[in-house]
Design an enzyme around this catalytic site. Structure first.
Site, mmCIF file in Angstrom:
data_model
loop_
_atom_site.group_PDB
_atom_site.id
_atom_site.type_symbol
_atom_site.label_atom_id
_atom_site.label_comp_id
_atom_site.label_asym_id
_atom_site.label_seq_id
_atom_site.Cartn_x
_atom_site.Cartn_y
_atom_site.Cartn_z
ATOM 1 N N GLY A 1 0.787 -1.241 0.000
ATOM 2 C CA GLY A 1 0.000 0.000 0.000
ATOM 3 C C GLY A 1 0.810 1.277 0.000
ATOM 4 N N ASP B 1 0.293 -8.691 22.195
ATOM 5 C CA ASP B 1 1.363 -7.975 22.909
ATOM 6 C C ASP B 1 2.649 -8.799 22.862
ATOM 7 O OD1 ASP B 1 -0.653 -6.263 23.606
ATOM 8 O OD2 ASP B 1 -0.975 -7.156 25.576
ATOM 9 N N HIS C 1 -5.911 -4.822 32.270
ATOM 10 C CA HIS C 1 -4.909 -5.072 31.233
ATOM 11 C C HIS C 1 -4.513 -3.743 30.545
ATOM 12 C CE1 HIS C 1 -3.262 -7.716 27.947
ATOM 13 N NE2 HIS C 1 -3.356 -6.552 27.310
ATOM 14 N N GLU C 2 -5.527 -2.989 30.128
ATOM 15 C CA GLU C 2 -5.239 -1.735 29.404
ATOM 16 C C GLU C 2 -4.579 -0.710 30.324
ATOM 17 O OE1 GLU C 2 -5.285 -1.806 26.321
ATOM 18 O OE2 GLU C 2 -6.507 -3.614 26.124
#
Ligand code: ATP
Length: 499
Positions: A113, A411, A336-337
């Site tokens: 792209g 992750d 988690h975030e």
């Protein structure tokens, strides 16, 4: 007919014939019939190919439309290099006079792209050539020789089309050249070895005195996979790197795709170019398109800055989904975030731009980071910090739940990629290595050493900031998003509280 039926028949018929001959039946008429059927089938196959080729031809004849280098944003260096290389098609008489051999092939390399196809189309426009395009996968066939035949057809088509349109030259563009041009490993001949050989033969048959002149442009994002015969001088001897655009390039591409759209005057293109760090041209085109769709959905007449920001989120992380998660799942995602966000704020203060719990694409939540500065060199400590941000989610799940979940797989993939970059750059205890000379066990051991050490550092940092979790968790669960400023405020307040 299923393939296995055909194979069973091929095996069965000769056995039957031998058996009939053995018991004294005259099999000559049968053999004649079989031969006739064989010839007819072969003719049908050839006909099929010819039909396929002519369908191709019809598709290719549509041509590129009028696409010039001005309509390609950024990519100043590749454009310059390409234009310089195209001189041979334009000033061919001088080139012939000076005995310079023609340039036969140009290889464009770069991530998907980034505008490689556009560059090839603009090259044909710039040199007033016909443009014939194909993709490497079109030449891959089960039947031996078909791929090679298609290569012959492609060159034949290009010459024919140029003659018909009264053009002096033709540009043949082959996308995904790695599909047919992969390294030949000797030993057993593969079908696509013949296709590659045919391509090499066609390239060797390009001469300066030819009319129409042919220029082959190919594109790949895996140059290291290509056979050296293709890369040697006299074949693809110009290699042009087409990289992801920098900020100036991104702005230019955005402006090109905003031309036919109603953009509000207040829109700040510099800011959007900054926010879309790491985007390819195709993603930027998609951003402008999605922004226009958001505008239409809201029944507005102009695209506003926030439409574009929403479009960036969508292109980066996928469309918002309606997936309903349980309260417990939501809590785990929030923890988690927050792990990622706290780590990011500790190692790069001011870097968090948003923490969100709304599911998007495959993610159940995400942390958006403020645009980074364009950077081409990374130190060991920078890469380690990057790994710690990636591990922050899993580490906080371990702290609060005593174990990890499947939510960390992306992750870990990111962390592993960074460790690999560190190994290749001699930034680990393995020293300076060629990754191919090291055993998988050694690589695994080093991976574990690096990741375990960083995981333990990450856990320590997060444990020191448990107040931030306590303060932000309920707000995040209630509101589903925390802006960067809100989060930093909570982070500062919590840091003042006793540990
Ligand atoms: P691939 O490797 O996947 O084949 P590519 O590098 O050939 O990709 P293109 O097909 O040239 O990419 O680009 C896809 C689309 O992205 C274009 O049609 C265009 O809309 C947009 N685009 C990409 N790069 C640019 C650019 N530099 N300027 C303007 N538009 C761009």
């Amino acid at each position: 007919m299923p393939r296995w039926t055909k194979e069973v028949l091929i095996g069965f018929v000769p056995v039957l014939l031998i058996f009939l001959a053995f018991i004294g039946v005259n099999i000559i008429p049968v053999l004649l019939v079989v031969a006739l059927v064989g010839v007819l089938t072969l003719m049908k196959m050839r006909g099929g190919i010819a039909v396929g080729a002519s369908a191709d031809r019809k598709r290719k004849k549509k041509g590129p439309g009028k696409l010039t280098f001005d309509e390609i944003g950024g990519q100043d260096h590749p454009k310059e290099e390409l234009m310089e290389a195209l001189t041979f098609l334009i000033r061919h008489e001088e080139i012939q006079k000076f005995g310079i051999r023609p340039l036969k092939g140009i290889l464009l390399t770069g991530p998907p792209g980034t505008g490689k196809t556009l560059l090839a189309k603009a090259a044909s426009q710039y040199t007033d050539s016909v443009f014939v395009a194909a993709s490497g996968s079109e030449f891959v066939e089960m039947y031996v020789g078909v791929g090679a035949g298609r290569i012959r057809d492609l060159f034949h088509d290009a010459r024919n089309q140029a003659t018909k349109e009264n053009k002096k030259s033709a540009v043949i563009f082959i996308d995904e050249i790695d599909v047919i041009g992969g390294k030949r490993e000797g030993g057993q001949q593969r079908e696509y070895d013949q296709t590659l050989n045919q391509l090499l033969t066609e390239m060797d048959g390009i001469y300066n005195s030819d009319c129409p002149r042919i220029l082959l442009i190919a594109a790949t994002n895996r140059k290291e996979m290509l056979d050296s015969a293709l890369l040697r001088p006299g074949r693809f001897d110009r290699h042009i790197q087409v990289d992801l655009p920098d900020k100036k390039g991104r702005k230019h591409i955005l402006e090109i795709h905003a031309k036919n759209k109603p953009l509000a005057e207040a829109v700040n293109m510099d800011k959007i170019a900054e926010e879309s760090f790491g985007f390819s041209g195709a993603q930027l085109e998609s951003v402008m398109n999605e922004a226009a769709i958001y505008m239409m959905r809201e029944d507005k007449q102009e695209i506003e800055q926030r439409h574009i920001s929403m479009a960036i989120d969508k292109v980066m992380m996928g469309e918002k989904t309606d997936r309903e998660s349980t309260t417990e799942e939501k809590r785990r995602v929030a923890i988690h975030e927050l792990g990622h966000a706290i780590m990011a704020e500790v190692v790069r203060p001011g870097s968090v731009s948003q923490v969100a719990l709304s599911p998007r694409g495959q993610a159940l939540g995400y942390v958006r980071h403020n645009p980074q500065q364009e950077q081409y060199l990374y130190t060991k400590s920078f890469l380690e910090e990057q790994i710690m941000i990636a591990l922050g989610g899993a580490a906080s799940e371990e702290i609060y739940y005593g174990g990890r979940s499947t939510g960390s797989s992306n992750d870990f993939e990111q962390a592993l990629n960074i460790v690999q970059t560190m190994m290749k750059s001699g930034l680990t205890s393995l020293g300076i290595i060629n990754i191919e000379m090291v055993t998988t066990e050694e690589l695994m051991r080093e991976n574990n050493v690096v990741l375990e050490a960083l995981m333990s550092r990450t856990r320590d940092v997060l444990e020191q900031h448990h107040n931030v979790f306590d303060q932000s968790l309920e707000i995040l669960l209630g509101e589903e998003t925390l802006s960067g400023d809100q989060f930093r405020c909570l982070f500062r307040e919590s840091s003042l509280l006793p540990a």
